[in-house]
Design a protein around this motif. Sequence first.
Motif, mmCIF file in Angstrom:
data_model
loop_
_atom_site.group_PDB
_atom_site.id
_atom_site.type_symbol
_atom_site.label_atom_id
_atom_site.label_comp_id
_atom_site.label_asym_id
_atom_site.label_seq_id
_atom_site.Cartn_x
_atom_site.Cartn_y
_atom_site.Cartn_z
ATOM 1 N N ASN A 174 29.738 40.667 44.173
ATOM 2 C CA ASN A 174 30.474 40.278 44.770
ATOM 3 C C ASN A 174 31.653 39.908 44.423
ATOM 4 O O ASN A 174 32.202 39.107 44.030
ATOM 5 N N ALA A 175 32.047 40.998 43.224
ATOM 6 C CA ALA A 175 33.006 40.374 42.630
ATOM 7 C C ALA A 175 34.251 41.161 43.236
ATOM 8 O O ALA A 175 34.450 41.599 44.254
ATOM 9 N N ASN A 176 35.138 39.731 42.379
ATOM 10 C CA ASN A 176 36.674 40.294 43.660
ATOM 11 C C ASN A 176 37.806 41.130 42.540
ATOM 12 O O ASN A 176 37.495 41.048 41.329
ATOM 13 N N TYR A 177 36.878 42.698 43.479
ATOM 14 C CA TYR A 177 38.158 43.911 42.317
ATOM 15 C C TYR A 177 39.573 43.276 42.573
ATOM 16 O O TYR A 177 40.065 43.317 44.296
ATOM 17 N N ASN A 178 40.657 43.768 42.245
ATOM 18 C CA ASN A 178 41.959 44.011 42.880
ATOM 19 C C ASN A 178 42.238 45.493 42.806
ATOM 20 O O ASN A 178 41.788 46.406 42.006
ATOM 21 N N ARG A 179 42.473 46.236 43.912
ATOM 22 C CA ARG A 179 42.759 46.902 44.290
ATOM 23 C C ARG A 179 44.379 47.250 43.959
ATOM 24 O O ARG A 179 44.315 46.789 44.338
ATOM 25 N N ILE A 180 44.591 48.965 43.418
ATOM 26 C CA ILE A 180 45.875 49.240 42.993
ATOM 27 C C ILE A 180 46.055 50.222 43.861
ATOM 28 O O ILE A 180 45.101 51.340 44.185
ATOM 29 N N SER A 181 46.747 50.500 44.600
ATOM 30 C CA SER A 181 47.372 51.578 45.832
ATOM 31 C C SER A 181 47.852 52.956 44.842
ATOM 32 O O SER A 181 48.195 52.886 43.655
#
Length: 121
Positions: free
Chosen positions: A3-10
């Motif tokens: 459940n790693a918290n990934y930063n999504r980039i548009s």
Amino acid sequence: MNNANYNRISAFEVRREAHRAFRKDIKGNIALNIVPILLRFLAVYFGMKIYTTWMANINVNLADPEQASRRLSEISMSMANDPSSASQYMLNLTPQSNVAVYAFFFFFMMVCAGVSYALIG
């Protein structure tokens, strides 16, 4: 599952950052692309030389469109009536010219791949 918290980039942000990075060294990027452009001009030049020589060898006068059309029609009819006659109208390159064409193509592809890699990196 992790459940790693990934930063999504548009996609828009990625595109904007790529444009910014490209513009940062616009002169270098343009200079880098001059070599493949010049190689394309060379390829077109020598391709046209091979083509006009081939047409001259099969008696097609490219300066006279009517004669060229008549001659190409004759060649088409000859090949339609006797498919084995196609061999006399084929482009014949010498082994040396074949090697030169393939070497140029290989060199051109390597240069284009290198430029593409440099622009990405």
